[in-house]
Design a protein around this motif. Sequence first.
Motif, PDB file in Angstrom:
ATOM      1  N   VAL A 194      51.502  83.755  34.650  1.00 54.37           N
ATOM      2  CA  VAL A 194      50.064  83.664  34.329  1.00 54.37           C
ATOM      3  C   VAL A 194      49.223  83.788  35.594  1.00 54.37           C
ATOM      4  O   VAL A 194      48.209  84.509  35.615  1.00 54.37           O
ATOM      5  CB  VAL A 194      49.760  82.344  33.591  1.00 54.37           C
ATOM      6  N   TRP A 195      49.623  83.088  36.661  1.00 54.57           N
ATOM      7  CA  TRP A 195      48.895  83.183  37.925  1.00 54.57           C
ATOM      8  C   TRP A 195      48.893  84.629  38.431  1.00 54.57           C
ATOM      9  O   TRP A 195      47.855  85.154  38.867  1.00 54.57           O
ATOM     10  CB  TRP A 195      49.530  82.275  38.975  1.00 54.57           C
ATOM     11  N   CYS A 196      50.047  85.277  38.397  1.00 53.76           N
ATOM     12  CA  CYS A 196      50.143  86.649  38.894  1.00 53.76           C
ATOM     13  C   CYS A 196      49.254  87.595  38.096  1.00 53.76           C
ATOM     14  O   CYS A 196      48.513  88.411  38.672  1.00 53.76           O
ATOM     15  CB  CYS A 196      51.589  87.128  38.839  1.00 53.76           C
ATOM     16  N   LEU A 197      49.322  87.506  36.772  1.00 58.64           N
ATOM     17  CA  LEU A 197      48.512  88.395  35.942  1.00 58.64           C
ATOM     18  C   LEU A 197      47.029  88.113  36.127  1.00 58.64           C
ATOM     19  O   LEU A 197      46.215  89.051  36.200  1.00 58.64           O
ATOM     20  CB  LEU A 197      48.910  88.230  34.470  1.00 58.64           C
ATOM     21  N   ALA A 198      46.664  86.830  36.201  1.00 52.54           N
ATOM     22  CA  ALA A 198      45.257  86.477  36.368  1.00 52.54           C
ATOM     23  C   ALA A 198      44.718  86.982  37.706  1.00 52.54           C
ATOM     24  O   ALA A 198      43.618  87.556  37.775  1.00 52.54           O
ATOM     25  CB  ALA A 198      45.085  84.962  36.259  1.00 52.54           C
ATOM     26  N   LEU A 199      45.477  86.784  38.779  1.00 53.80           N
ATOM     27  CA  LEU A 199      45.034  87.247  40.098  1.00 53.80           C
ATOM     28  C   LEU A 199      44.987  88.769  40.161  1.00 53.80           C
ATOM     29  O   LEU A 199      44.078  89.342  40.784  1.00 53.80           O
ATOM     30  CB  LEU A 199      45.966  86.704  41.181  1.00 53.80           C
ATOM     31  N   ALA A 200      45.958  89.435  39.534  1.00 53.79           N
ATOM     32  CA  ALA A 200      45.963  90.902  39.542  1.00 53.79           C
ATOM     33  C   ALA A 200      44.750  91.455  38.813  1.00 53.79           C
ATOM     34  O   ALA A 200      44.079  92.377  39.303  1.00 53.79           O
ATOM     35  CB  ALA A 200      47.256  91.422  38.909  1.00 53.79           C
ATOM     36  N   VAL A 201      44.443  90.895  37.644  1.00 49.49           N
ATOM     37  CA  VAL A 201      43.276  91.358  36.881  1.00 49.49           C
ATOM     38  C   VAL A 201      41.991  91.049  37.634  1.00 49.49           C
ATOM     39  O   VAL A 201      41.096  91.900  37.741  1.00 49.49           O
ATOM     40  CB  VAL A 201      43.266  90.710  35.480  1.00 49.49           C
ATOM     41  N   LEU A 202      41.883  89.825  38.157  1.00 45.92           N
ATOM     42  CA  LEU A 202      40.694  89.445  38.925  1.00 45.92           C
ATOM     43  C   LEU A 202      40.507  90.361  40.128  1.00 45.92           C
ATOM     44  O   LEU A 202      39.408  90.866  40.388  1.00 45.92           O
ATOM     45  CB  LEU A 202      40.820  87.990  39.386  1.00 45.92           C
ATOM     46  N   GLY A 203      41.583  90.582  40.889  1.00 45.93           N
ATOM     47  CA  GLY A 203      41.489  91.433  42.066  1.00 45.93           C
ATOM     48  C   GLY A 203      41.140  92.866  41.722  1.00 45.93           C
ATOM     49  O   GLY A 203      40.340  93.505  42.417  1.00 45.93           O
ATOM     50  N   TYR A 204      41.727  93.381  40.643  1.00 47.24           N
ATOM     51  CA  TYR A 204      41.437  94.756  40.226  1.00 47.24           C
ATOM     52  C   TYR A 204      39.981  94.919  39.816  1.00 47.24           C
ATOM     53  O   TYR A 204      39.292  95.846  40.265  1.00 47.24           O
ATOM     54  CB  TYR A 204      42.356  95.143  39.074  1.00 47.24           C
ATOM     55  N   VAL A 205      39.504  94.015  38.961  1.00 54.68           N
ATOM     56  CA  VAL A 205      38.116  94.107  38.486  1.00 54.68           C
ATOM     57  C   VAL A 205      37.144  93.949  39.647  1.00 54.68           C
ATOM     58  O   VAL A 205      36.154  94.688  39.766  1.00 54.68           O
ATOM     59  CB  VAL A 205      37.852  93.044  37.398  1.00 54.68           C
ATOM     60  N   TRP A 206      37.417  93.001  40.521  1.00 56.69           N
ATOM     61  CA  TRP A 206      36.569  92.760  41.695  1.00 56.69           C
ATOM     62  C   TRP A 206      36.554  93.979  42.618  1.00 56.69           C
ATOM     63  O   TRP A 206      35.485  94.468  43.007  1.00 56.69           O
ATOM     64  CB  TRP A 206      37.098  91.523  42.424  1.00 56.69           C
ATOM     65  N   SER A 207      37.718  94.481  42.938  1.00 52.44           N
ATOM     66  CA  SER A 207      37.814  95.628  43.850  1.00 52.44           C
ATOM     67  C   SER A 207      37.151  96.866  43.261  1.00 52.44           C
ATOM     68  O   SER A 207      36.415  97.580  43.948  1.00 52.44           O
ATOM     69  CB  SER A 207      39.281  95.931  44.163  1.00 52.44           C
ATOM     70  N   LYS A 208      37.409  97.121  41.995  1.00 60.19           N
ATOM     71  CA  LYS A 208      36.821  98.298  41.347  1.00 60.19           C
ATOM     72  C   LYS A 208      35.310  98.199  41.292  1.00 60.19           C
ATOM     73  O   LYS A 208      34.594  99.187  41.503  1.00 60.19           O
ATOM     74  CB  LYS A 208      37.394  98.459  39.939  1.00 60.19           C
ATOM     75  N   SER A 209      34.801  96.990  41.024  1.00 57.43           N
ATOM     76  CA  SER A 209      33.360  96.796  40.945  1.00 57.43           C
ATOM     77  C   SER A 209      32.700  97.064  42.294  1.00 57.43           C
ATOM     78  O   SER A 209      31.687  97.779  42.383  1.00 57.43           O
ATOM     79  CB  SER A 209      33.049  95.373  40.478  1.00 57.43           C
ATOM     80  N   VAL A 210      33.275  96.500  43.365  1.00 54.34           N
ATOM     81  CA  VAL A 210      32.713  96.703  44.700  1.00 54.34           C
ATOM     82  C   VAL A 210      32.828  98.168  45.117  1.00 54.34           C
ATOM     83  O   VAL A 210      31.882  98.758  45.646  1.00 54.34           O
ATOM     84  CB  VAL A 210      33.416  95.793  45.734  1.00 54.34           C
ATOM     85  N   PHE A 211      33.968  98.768  44.864  1.00 53.46           N
ATOM     86  CA  PHE A 211      34.196 100.153  45.261  1.00 53.46           C
ATOM     87  C   PHE A 211      33.279 101.110  44.510  1.00 53.46           C
ATOM     88  O   PHE A 211      32.708 102.053  45.093  1.00 53.46           O
ATOM     89  CB  PHE A 211      35.657 100.519  45.024  1.00 53.46           C
TER      90      PHE A 211
END
Length: 264
Positions: free
Chosen positions: A241-258
């Motif tokens: 759960v931690w891995c999936l949550a961090l991966a989704v959070l990081g992806y959405v965050w990175s994509k939004s900034v980029f």
Amino acid sequence: MSSLSLAMRDSHTMLRRNLLHARRYPSLTLNLLLTPVMLLLLFVYIFGDTMSAGMGGGGADRSEYIAYLVPGLMLMTIGSTTVGTAVSVSNDMTEGIIARFRTMAIHRGSVLIGHVVGSVLQSVISVVVVGAVGVAIGFRSTDATVLEWLAAFGLLVLFATALTWIAVGMGLISPNAEAASNNALPLIFLPLISSTFVPVDAMPGWFQPIAEYQPFTPAIETLRGLLLGTEIGDNGWLAVVWCLALAVLGYVWSKSVFDRGTAR
């Protein structure tokens, strides 16, 4: 050519670019890798007798502490390696290469995907190096089955992917490489306050919930269970759960900034 084929082609190109950069400038990766290796040697040969005496009611020996320590250091290695990803992404942003890529007919997401896949590969290689050092000083996993080894490898890759996406986001919002390195320090600091070096129940009572429910501890206890046959309990699903949550959070965050076209 379909959009999927274009994305795969451009992502492969960006992956090759990042691996070439890592090969040409190995000092950053080497410095980050040396941290867990030095901690492994330090805690085994300097503190090993004292630490092992405090475990298992004083009946544990140094070899048992090595077995306890190595899985935690493997995950700490992933945290250390992904700091280099944050620095690399920040360098791309500040040196203008990302702005140049935006003017070219390439898939937008391929730039980030190249960083992520390259970082995961470097993390796996770094973990293998630390594991080899562990085996050289006495670490053994004789009871683990092939399925358990595959599950352990899958956990390491999933954990590396999750932390890498977080590191990419940290690199995107950093104004320079030094800031990116500082922003990514929690990826090195969190393992120090997890169950990497001592069991959670040996910590002060007020601190145990902090150590127990952060991302590293469930992953470390799951890896120990897979490789050493210890009890996994709820740590397995908590780690996923931690891995999936961090991966989704990081992806959405990175994509939004980029996609906004700015890192500051």
